[in-house]
Design a protein around this motif. Structure first.
Motif, mmCIF file in Angstrom:
data_model
loop_
_atom_site.group_PDB
_atom_site.id
_atom_site.type_symbol
_atom_site.label_atom_id
_atom_site.label_comp_id
_atom_site.label_asym_id
_atom_site.label_seq_id
_atom_site.Cartn_x
_atom_site.Cartn_y
_atom_site.Cartn_z
ATOM 1 N N ASN A 100 6.213 5.361 3.476
ATOM 2 C CA ASN A 100 5.650 6.489 2.735
ATOM 3 C C ASN A 100 4.519 6.039 1.814
ATOM 4 N N GLU A 101 4.708 4.871 1.176
ATOM 5 C CA GLU A 101 3.645 4.336 0.329
ATOM 6 C C GLU A 101 2.409 3.987 1.163
ATOM 7 N N GLU A 102 2.665 3.425 2.337
ATOM 8 C CA GLU A 102 1.538 3.093 3.212
ATOM 9 C C GLU A 102 0.755 4.350 3.582
ATOM 10 N N ILE A 103 1.480 5.428 3.910
ATOM 11 C CA ILE A 103 0.816 6.695 4.257
ATOM 12 C C ILE A 103 0.053 7.240 3.059
ATOM 13 N N ARG A 104 0.665 7.145 1.890
ATOM 14 C CA ARG A 104 0.017 7.658 0.679
ATOM 15 C C ARG A 104 -1.294 6.942 0.390
ATOM 16 N N TYR A 105 -1.244 5.600 0.416
ATOM 17 C CA TYR A 105 -2.446 4.841 0.093
ATOM 18 C C TYR A 105 -3.475 4.921 1.213
ATOM 19 N N LYS A 106 -3.001 5.122 2.439
ATOM 20 C CA LYS A 106 -3.947 5.316 3.532
ATOM 21 C C LYS A 106 -4.749 6.599 3.311
ATOM 22 N N LYS A 107 -4.073 7.647 2.826
ATOM 23 C CA LYS A 107 -4.773 8.889 2.519
ATOM 24 C C LYS A 107 -5.778 8.697 1.384
ATOM 25 N N GLU A 108 -5.364 7.918 0.374
ATOM 26 C CA GLU A 108 -6.280 7.647 -0.740
ATOM 27 C C GLU A 108 -7.512 6.884 -0.258
ATOM 28 N N ASN A 109 -7.294 5.907 0.641
ATOM 29 C CA ASN A 109 -8.422 5.148 1.179
ATOM 30 C C ASN A 109 -9.328 6.015 2.040
ATOM 31 N N GLU A 110 -8.709 6.947 2.771
ATOM 32 C CA GLU A 110 -9.511 7.861 3.586
ATOM 33 C C GLU A 110 -10.416 8.716 2.697
ATOM 34 N N LYS A 111 -9.900 9.086 1.509
ATOM 35 C CA LYS A 111 -10.733 9.846 0.573
ATOM 36 C C LYS A 111 -11.915 9.001 0.100
ATOM 37 N N VAL A 112 -11.620 7.711 -0.209
ATOM 38 C CA VAL A 112 -12.688 6.809 -0.662
ATOM 39 C C VAL A 112 -13.744 6.645 0.418
ATOM 40 N N LEU A 113 -13.290 6.395 1.663
ATOM 41 C CA LEU A 113 -14.223 6.191 2.762
ATOM 42 C C LEU A 113 -14.994 7.472 3.078
ATOM 43 N N SER A 114 -14.322 8.613 2.959
ATOM 44 C CA SER A 114 -14.992 9.891 3.194
ATOM 45 C C SER A 114 -16.096 10.120 2.165
ATOM 46 N N ASP A 125 -6.909 -2.242 6.918
ATOM 47 C CA ASP A 125 -5.746 -1.608 7.550
ATOM 48 C C ASP A 125 -4.438 -1.966 6.831
ATOM 49 N N ASN A 126 -4.578 -2.407 5.573
ATOM 50 C CA ASN A 126 -3.426 -2.589 4.676
ATOM 51 C C ASN A 126 -3.640 -1.642 3.493
ATOM 52 N N PRO A 127 -3.177 -0.391 3.611
ATOM 53 C CA PRO A 127 -3.578 0.667 2.672
ATOM 54 C C PRO A 127 -3.337 0.341 1.207
ATOM 55 N N TYR A 128 -2.172 -0.226 0.889
ATOM 56 C CA TYR A 128 -1.860 -0.532 -0.511
ATOM 57 C C TYR A 128 -2.846 -1.564 -1.063
ATOM 58 N N PHE A 129 -3.060 -2.618 -0.303
ATOM 59 C CA PHE A 129 -4.000 -3.680 -0.672
ATOM 60 C C PHE A 129 -5.419 -3.115 -0.798
ATOM 61 N N ASP A 130 -5.840 -2.335 0.199
ATOM 62 C CA ASP A 130 -7.201 -1.790 0.202
ATOM 63 C C ASP A 130 -7.449 -0.893 -1.003
ATOM 64 N N TYR A 131 -6.462 -0.066 -1.313
ATOM 65 C CA TYR A 131 -6.633 0.904 -2.401
ATOM 66 C C TYR A 131 -6.924 0.196 -3.729
ATOM 67 N N PHE A 132 -6.087 -0.770 -4.073
ATOM 68 C CA PHE A 132 -6.243 -1.431 -5.373
ATOM 69 C C PHE A 132 -7.441 -2.384 -5.385
ATOM 70 N N MET A 133 -7.758 -2.996 -4.248
ATOM 71 C CA MET A 133 -8.940 -3.849 -4.195
ATOM 72 C C MET A 133 -10.216 -3.024 -4.356
ATOM 73 N N ASN A 134 -10.270 -1.876 -3.695
ATOM 74 C CA ASN A 134 -11.443 -1.012 -3.846
ATOM 75 C C ASN A 134 -11.588 -0.520 -5.284
ATOM 76 N N GLN A 135 -10.445 -0.209 -5.918
ATOM 77 C CA GLN A 135 -10.501 0.192 -7.316
ATOM 78 C C GLN A 135 -11.062 -0.926 -8.193
ATOM 79 N N LYS A 136 -10.599 -2.145 -7.962
ATOM 80 C CA LYS A 136 -11.044 -3.275 -8.776
ATOM 81 C C LYS A 136 -12.521 -3.581 -8.541
ATOM 82 N N ILE A 137 -12.946 -3.536 -7.282
ATOM 83 C CA ILE A 137 -14.356 -3.803 -6.970
ATOM 84 C C ILE A 137 -15.249 -2.730 -7.601
ATOM 85 N N ASN A 138 -14.798 -1.497 -7.548
ATOM 86 C CA ASN A 138 -15.556 -0.410 -8.185
ATOM 87 C C ASN A 138 -15.630 -0.623 -9.693
ATOM 88 N N ASP A 139 -14.534 -1.089 -10.284
ATOM 89 C CA ASP A 139 -14.509 -1.377 -11.718
ATOM 90 C C ASP A 139 -15.495 -2.496 -12.069
#
Length: 397
Positions: free
Chosen positions: A215-229, A282-296
Motif C-alpha cells: 500500500n505504501e508503494e502504491i501511495r508513493y508511486k502515485k505521489e511520484n506520478e504527480k511529480v513526473l506529471s 521504480d522504487n516509489p518510497y525511495f524516489d519520493y523522498f529523494m526527489n523531495q530532497k533534491i528539490n530542497d
C-alpha cells in the motif's frame, strides 16, 4: 433458598447478561431486562434442584445461547465461547474470592471473613473483570475467524480444567500425584496449542506487513506520478516558450544586444537544469523522498548531479535507510554549492557516494551514527584540497 441467595443470583445474572448484551452490541434495552429475567430464573432453579456444578454450567450456557438465538444473534463458535466465557469468569472470580478469604483467615488466625463476605467479594471481582474485558474488546475492531476461536476455546477449557482441579485440591487439601500428572499433561497440550496460535499470528503479521508495504508503494508511486506529471507539463511549457525565446534572440542579434541574448540563454538553461536530477528508479518510497530532497537542495541554490543505478527491491522501502541517506546528503547542505550523489549496488551491497569540489568539515550527529550502526553501514570521508567525498557501504541482506 434464602433472600441473600436470591439477591446474589440477581446480581450475578445482571452482570452476566450485561456482559453478553454489550459484547454483541444489542440496542434494545428491553432485551437486557428479559435476558436478566430468564438467566436469573435458570440459575435459581439450577441452584435449587441441581447439585452437580458441571451440569449447572452446561444448562446455564445453553440457556444463554438460546436467548441469543431468540434475540436474533447468529449462533457461531464465538457466540458459544462468549456465553461459556461469561460463566468461566464468574467461576474464576468465585475461586479467587475463596482463596483470598482463606489466605486472610490464615494470617488473621480466625474465621474473620465468612462465606457471605467472600460471595459479595466474588461478585465485585466479577463486575470489575467484565468491565475490563469489555473495555479491552472495544479497542479492537477485527474479529477472530472460526478456526482460531475453536483453538482458543480448547486452550481456555484446558486451562480452566487445570485451574479448577488445582484450586479444588488446594482448598480441600486433597493433593494427588495422579491428578498432578494429569494437569501437567493438559498444560503441555495447552502450550502446544498456544505455540500454534503464535505461529499463525506471526504468519498474519507477515502478511499484514507485506500488504502495508504494498500500500505504501502504491501511495508513493502515485505521489511520484504527480511529480513526473508536473515535470512533463513544465517541460512542455518550456518547449512551447522556446519559439518566442528564439524570436527574441534573433531580434537581440539584429539589434546587437548580445548580453541580453546570453542572459536569455542562461535563464533557459537554468529552467531546464532543474529537471536533470529527477529520480525515477521504480522504487516509489525511495524516489519520493529523494526527489523531495533534491528539490530542497535546488531551492537552496545547490547544483545537484545524480547517478543512481539500483534494482527494484524491498530494501529501498526501509525507512531507516532512506532517513540515513537524507541525513548524509544534509551533511553537505550548509556549505556546498555543488554536489554529486552516486548510489549504486555491487553484489549484495548498496553504496552511497556524495562528493563536492570543496574541502569542508562534515559534522556527524548521534542520530546519523545510530542509523549507521543500525544498518551496519561502514563509512569513511576522503578529503584533499579540492575535494570532499563521503562513501558508505551497507549490506542489502
Amino acid at each position: 433458598m434464602s433472600l441473600f441467595d436470591l439477591v446474589i443470583n440477581i446480581i450475578e445474572s445482571s452482570i452476566m447478561c450485561y456482559f453478553i448484551y454489550k459484547y454483541f452490541d444489542f440496542k434494545q434495552i428491553e432485551k437486557l431486562w428479559l435476558f436478566i429475567l430468564i438467566d436469573f430464573t435458570s440459575i435459581t432453579l439450577c441452584n435449587s434442584f441441581i447439585n452437580e456444578s458441571s451440569a449447572l454450567l452446561i444448562i446455564v450456557t445453553s440457556v444463554l445461547i438460546v436467548c441469543l438465538k431468540m434475540f436474533g444473534e447468529k449462533i457461531r463458535i464465538e457466540s458459544i465461547i462468549v456465553c461459556f466465557l461469561s460463566l468461566i469468569i464468574d467461576i474464576v472470580c468465585n475461586v479467587v474470592s475463596l482463596i483470598i478469604g482463606r489466605i486472610a483467615n490464615y494470617f488473621i488466625g480466625t474465621q474473620f471473613i465468612q462465606m457471605p463476605a467472600m460471595t459479595v467479594l466474588s461478585k465485585i471481582l466479577y463486575l470489575i473483570a467484565v468491565l475490563a474485558f469489555l473495555k479491552k474488546k472495544a479497542s479492537y475492531k477485527s474479529q477472530l475467524n472460526s478456526k482460531r476461536w475453536l483453538t482458543l476455546i480448547i486452550v481456555i477449557s484446558i486451562l480452566f480444567i487445570v485451574a479448577y482441579i488445582l484450586v479444588t485440591s488446594y482448598v480441600f487439601d486433597n493433593v494427588d500425584t495422579l491428578v498432578n500428572l494429569f494437569c501437567t499433561a493438559l498444560i503441555f497440550i495447552a502450550i502446544i496449542l498456544i505455540l500454534n496460535i503464535y505461529g499463525k499470528i506471526l504468519e498474519e503479521n507477515e502478511e499484514s506487513t507485506r500488504i502495508r508495504l504494498k500500500n505504501e508503494e502504491i501511495r508513493y508511486k502515485k505521489e511520484n506520478e504527480k511529480v513526473l506529471s508536473k515535470m512533463s507539463e513544465d517541460i512542455y511549457q518550456l518547449e512551447h516558450n522556446l519559439r518566442y525565446i528564439l524570436m527574441q534572440v534573433k531580434l537581440n542579434e539584429q539589434n546587437k544586444k548580445y548580453d541580453e541574448n546570453i542572459e536569455l540563454i542562461d535563464q533557459y538553461i537554468r529552467n531546464f537544469g532543474k529537471f536533470k536530477a529527477i529520480i525515477n528508479t521504480d522504487n516509489p518510497y525511495f524516489d519520493y523522498f529523494m526527489n523531495q530532497k533534491i528539490n530542497d537542495l535546488s531551492n537552496n541554490g545547490i547544483d545537484v548531479h545524480t547517478s543512481i543505478n539500483i534494482s527494484h527491491s524491498d530494501y529501498y522501502l526501509d525507512r531507516e535507510y532512506v532517513e540515513y541517506l537524507i541525513k548524509v546528503i544534509n551533511l553537505f547542505k550548509l556549505e556546498a554549492t555543488q554536489i554529486t550523489i552516486n548510489i549504486y549496488e555491487k553484489q549484495e551491497f548498496n553504496i552511497i557516494e556524495v562528493l563536492t569540489s570543496k574541502n569542508m568539515k562534515l559534522t556527524f550527529d548521534n542520530s546519523l551514527k545510530q542509523l549507521a550502526q543500525h544498518l551496519d553501514a561502514q563509512y569513511k570521508v576522503i578529503q584533499d584540497n579540492e575535494l570532499c567525498v563521503f562513501k558508505s557501504i551497507q549490506s542489502m541482506k
